[in-house]
Design a protein around this motif. Structure first.
Motif, mmCIF file in Angstrom:
data_model
loop_
_atom_site.group_PDB
_atom_site.id
_atom_site.type_symbol
_atom_site.label_atom_id
_atom_site.label_comp_id
_atom_site.label_asym_id
_atom_site.label_seq_id
_atom_site.Cartn_x
_atom_site.Cartn_y
_atom_site.Cartn_z
ATOM 1 N N LYS A 102 13.761 -33.671 -28.804
ATOM 2 C CA LYS A 102 14.300 -34.424 -26.970
ATOM 3 C C LYS A 102 14.241 -35.953 -27.480
ATOM 4 O O LYS A 102 12.354 -35.756 -28.338
ATOM 5 N N HIS A 103 15.075 -36.544 -26.613
ATOM 6 C CA HIS A 103 14.471 -37.546 -26.403
ATOM 7 C C HIS A 103 13.421 -37.958 -25.407
ATOM 8 O O HIS A 103 13.257 -37.715 -24.761
ATOM 9 N N ALA A 104 12.494 -39.292 -25.955
ATOM 10 C CA ALA A 104 11.135 -39.764 -24.745
ATOM 11 C C ALA A 104 12.029 -39.361 -23.186
ATOM 12 O O ALA A 104 12.794 -40.055 -22.507
ATOM 13 N N LYS A 105 10.722 -39.091 -22.790
ATOM 14 C CA LYS A 105 11.378 -38.934 -21.315
ATOM 15 C C LYS A 105 11.322 -40.381 -20.810
ATOM 16 O O LYS A 105 10.798 -41.549 -21.311
ATOM 17 N N GLU A 106 11.502 -41.211 -19.218
ATOM 18 C CA GLU A 106 11.884 -41.946 -18.796
ATOM 19 C C GLU A 106 9.948 -42.362 -17.917
ATOM 20 O O GLU A 106 9.619 -41.759 -18.026
ATOM 21 N N LEU A 107 9.688 -43.076 -18.642
ATOM 22 C CA LEU A 107 8.334 -43.817 -18.279
ATOM 23 C C LEU A 107 8.499 -45.789 -17.683
ATOM 24 O O LEU A 107 8.957 -46.215 -18.221
ATOM 25 N N ASP A 108 7.807 -45.244 -16.508
ATOM 26 C CA ASP A 108 8.062 -46.588 -15.386
ATOM 27 C C ASP A 108 6.603 -47.504 -15.233
ATOM 28 O O ASP A 108 5.815 -46.549 -14.601
ATOM 29 N N LEU A 109 6.183 -48.590 -16.135
ATOM 30 C CA LEU A 109 5.229 -49.440 -16.118
ATOM 31 C C LEU A 109 5.479 -50.434 -15.789
ATOM 32 O O LEU A 109 6.435 -50.783 -15.610
ATOM 33 N N PRO A 110 4.282 -50.699 -15.134
ATOM 34 C CA PRO A 110 4.205 -52.467 -14.256
ATOM 35 C C PRO A 110 4.735 -53.282 -15.838
ATOM 36 O O PRO A 110 5.546 -53.863 -15.461
ATOM 37 N N SER A 111 4.774 -52.915 -17.323
ATOM 38 C CA SER A 111 4.818 -54.250 -18.079
ATOM 39 C C SER A 111 6.123 -53.899 -18.617
ATOM 40 O O SER A 111 6.314 -54.787 -19.633
ATOM 41 N N ASN A 112 6.648 -53.039 -17.916
ATOM 42 C CA ASN A 112 8.375 -52.785 -18.291
ATOM 43 C C ASN A 112 9.298 -54.604 -18.146
ATOM 44 O O ASN A 112 8.825 -54.773 -17.176
#
Length: 283
Positions: free
Chosen positions: A47-57
């Protein structure tokens, strides 16, 4: 006459060789179209990596210090017993909002100590860590050491999203299905996870030696009252490892914005100067 005949033979041999190569190429392509190579277990179930919403994005991203402190706590209580952070110094933790006395206490209480050698006796001993020391390396005699995490989000494709997906992606291989509803072990009987490994579809070959490090809620206790779910702990430690890989990212982002604004301003001045100089000149 003979040289001409020789050249003709060479031409025919070369043409025949090229013809054979073209036949082989066409045959190979035709076979691949009619009978495509079936995907391996790694290709079909990875599987490809999940979406991850970080303030540093993103280009304007910045660190959330409270989240970084929570991530450091997860690293300290869960990850540090196996994984080093040898490119980071204890004193760097002051950038996360820890005071100097807090950093000194963290360094002194750290379970792994600094190795030191007695020059007279030629033997090795240990001493407490200082704030100026880097996090000590973790060694496993005879088996090597697990990966150092200092640059893990730079060294892996998808970075923090990969770390987050790996930590939350452990699964029971029995009954595991792909998007078509096909069970892994029924379709690939030889892909069974070997003893001592753990099935994780986000890992390159599906099987990883590291057991699930985050197993239950409240595995650590956050001082800011945040609920320490497995998902939250995985997000926080992923954000912390983004910082360890590039602690100056926020400064770089600010510098980039300043440079872009300066270039826009300079472009405006240059255009204004152009209009002023050439205003009375007829084309």
């Amino acid at each position: 006459m003979l040289p001409l005949f020789t050249r003709s033979i060479k031409f025919l041999v070369g043409a025949a060789f090229i013809f054979v190569l073209l036949l082989a190429l066409v045959g190979t392509v035709t076979t691949l179209i009619k009978e495509p190579t079936p995907p391996s277990a790694e290709e079909e179930f990875h599987k490809h990596a999940k979406e991850l919403d970080l303030p540093s994005n993103g280009p304007l991203g910045k660190f959330d210090l409270a989240q970084l402190q929570r991530g450091f706590l997860v690293y300290e209580k869960v990850c540090a017993s196996c994984h080093s952070l040898n490119l980071v110094s204890f004193r760097n933790l002051q950038d996360l909002g820890y005071s100097e006395p807090e950093v000194k206490k963290i360094a002194k209480d750290w379970p792994m100590k600094q190795p030191v050698q007695d020059p007279k006796a030629g033997t090795w001993g240990e001493r407490d860590n200082l704030a100026s020391d880097r996090f000590p390396k973790v060694y496993y005699p005879g088996t090597g050491s697990p990966p150092d995490l200092s640059l893990i989000t730079k060294a892996r494709h998808d970075g923090a999203a990969y770390v987050y997906s790996l930590l939350t992606g452990y699964a029971d291989q029995t009954g595991y299905k792909n998007a078509k509803g096909e069970e892994l072990l029924k379709k690939f009987p030889t892909a069974k996870t070997p003893e001592g490994s753990h099935f994780n579809p986000y890992f390159a070959n599906l099987n990883i030696a590291m057991p699930p490090p985050l197993t239950s809620e409240n595995q650590v206790t956050y001082s800011d009252g945040t609920r320490a779910t497995v998902d939250q702990m995985a997000k926080d430690v992923s954000a912390f490892l983004v910082w360890t890989a590039e602690p100056t990212m926020q400064t770089r982002h600010r510098a980039g914005v300043a440079v872009v604004l300066f270039l826009l301003f300079a472009t405006g001045l240059a255009y204004g100067a152009y209009l002023t100089v050439w205003r009375g000149v007829k084309h």
